[in-house]
Design an enzyme around this catalytic site. Sequence first.
Site, PDB file in Angstrom:
ATOM      1  CB  ALA A  28      -0.918  -0.015   1.209  1.00  0.00           C
ATOM      2  CB  THR A  32       0.705   6.613   0.598  1.00  0.00           C
ATOM      3  OG1 THR A  32       2.119   6.590   0.473  1.00  0.00           O
ATOM      4  CG2 THR A  32       0.238   5.409   1.405  1.00  0.00           C
ATOM      5  CG  PHE A  39      -5.994  -0.806   4.411  1.00  0.00           C
ATOM      6  CD1 PHE A  39      -6.385   0.247   3.599  1.00  0.00           C
ATOM      7  CD2 PHE A  39      -6.428  -2.086   4.078  1.00  0.00           C
ATOM      8  CE1 PHE A  39      -7.169   0.043   2.470  1.00  0.00           C
ATOM      9  CE2 PHE A  39      -7.212  -2.312   2.951  1.00  0.00           C
ATOM     10  CZ  PHE A  39      -7.578  -1.241   2.146  1.00  0.00           C
ATOM     11  NE  ARG A  40      -1.869  -4.036   9.051  1.00  0.00           N
ATOM     12  CZ  ARG A  40      -2.400  -4.501   7.943  1.00  0.00           C
ATOM     13  NH1 ARG A  40      -2.204  -3.865   6.803  1.00  0.00           N
ATOM     14  NH2 ARG A  40      -3.128  -5.609   7.948  1.00  0.00           N
ATOM     15  CB  ILE A 109      -6.761  -4.198  -4.531  1.00  0.00           C
ATOM     16  CG1 ILE A 109      -7.001  -3.022  -3.550  1.00  0.00           C
ATOM     17  CG2 ILE A 109      -6.392  -5.460  -3.740  1.00  0.00           C
ATOM     18  CD1 ILE A 109      -8.215  -3.222  -2.635  1.00  0.00           C
ATOM     19  CG  ASP A 110      -3.326   0.591  -6.459  1.00  0.00           C
ATOM     20  OD1 ASP A 110      -2.725  -0.052  -7.344  1.00  0.00           O
ATOM     21  OD2 ASP A 110      -2.731   1.167  -5.519  1.00  0.00           O
ATOM     22  CG  HIS A 127      -3.563  -9.241  -1.157  1.00  0.00           C
ATOM     23  ND1 HIS A 127      -2.935  -8.442  -0.238  1.00  0.00           N
ATOM     24  CD2 HIS A 127      -3.211 -10.520  -0.825  1.00  0.00           C
ATOM     25  CE1 HIS A 127      -2.230  -9.185   0.607  1.00  0.00           C
ATOM     26  NE2 HIS A 127      -2.366 -10.437   0.258  1.00  0.00           N
ATOM     27  CB  SER A 201       5.009  -4.085   1.915  1.00  0.00           C
ATOM     28  OG  SER A 201       4.334  -5.093   2.651  1.00  0.00           O
TER      29      SER A 201
END
Length: 259
Positions: A28, A32, A39-40, A109-110, A127, A201
């Site tokens: 992810a 950004t 998410f975290r 997933i983008d 994913h 990650s």
Amino acid sequence: MGFDVEEKTSLIAQWIKDHDRIVIFTGAGVSTESGIPDFRSPGGIWERFDPNEFLFDNFLASEKVREKYWQFHTEIYYTILKAKPNPAHLACVALDQIGKLDCVITQNIDNLHQNAGLPREKVIELHGNALRVTCLTCKKEYDRKAIQQRVEGGEGDLRCDNCKGLLKPATIAFGQPMPFKEMKEAESRSTNAEVFLAIGSSLVVYPAAYVPLYAKQGGAKLAIINLAPTPYDHQADVVVQEKAGVAMEMILEGVKKRV
Ligand code: NAD
């Protein structure tokens, strides 16, 4: 004595110059800078939704959970639609164009690696992809746009028009089996890698987090590029705590530099 970011990125650039099978693993944090929050980190989506509620078994068992899951995914879908590839995604494409990139293995997933211009066959999605929807029973695939119209038309529990099975975004929920072919491919590409870059990650989501270890066990040089420390930093040959876009631009510059 520690090395600075410039020294570390030029070392990675040198590895890339000296080798041909470069595998890049992304999470992810590589997106950004494109405006998709991870998410975290503080303020991430898990502060507003409870990940335990969205376990795959709960999705299968409860219509209420499915309705909430589609709301959660509606938010993700619109964030993804607005996002554009950033310098880190573009650097992966540039490495491919000079014949250095074996593949990108992504947890994302983008679709941003593909949007940046990487051929589909160079991207292994562990994913899944939020721009597609699958029927969990007959596996029929749908384009997300048409399904999203149904969600916004008030359908909360979406069903396949082929077999009436449950529809779900083509992403992997917690507790959902991983895609077998992609995991096998990721394992063998990583084991054969000469240089392996893990970018953006936290390396805490399993089984995806095993992938850098396959590379290390296969003898690859391992670089971790991530803003926060990861549990595998001590296994890496180099750890770069810098933004993915900045670090990847520096690496690319180093690769292009003549010796
Ligand atoms: P994560 O959220 O667990 O960790 C992201 C990491 O990236 C953090 O350690 C953070 O410090 C770092 N980071 C944030 N911005 C960065 C930047 N600009 N440069 C370098 N590092 C940066 O992400 P994960 O490890 O990918 O696991 C989360 C799961 O959530 C994955 O399964 C993924 O599928 C999913 N997810 C995907 C997206 C997406 O597709 N863009 C977004 C959020 C979550």
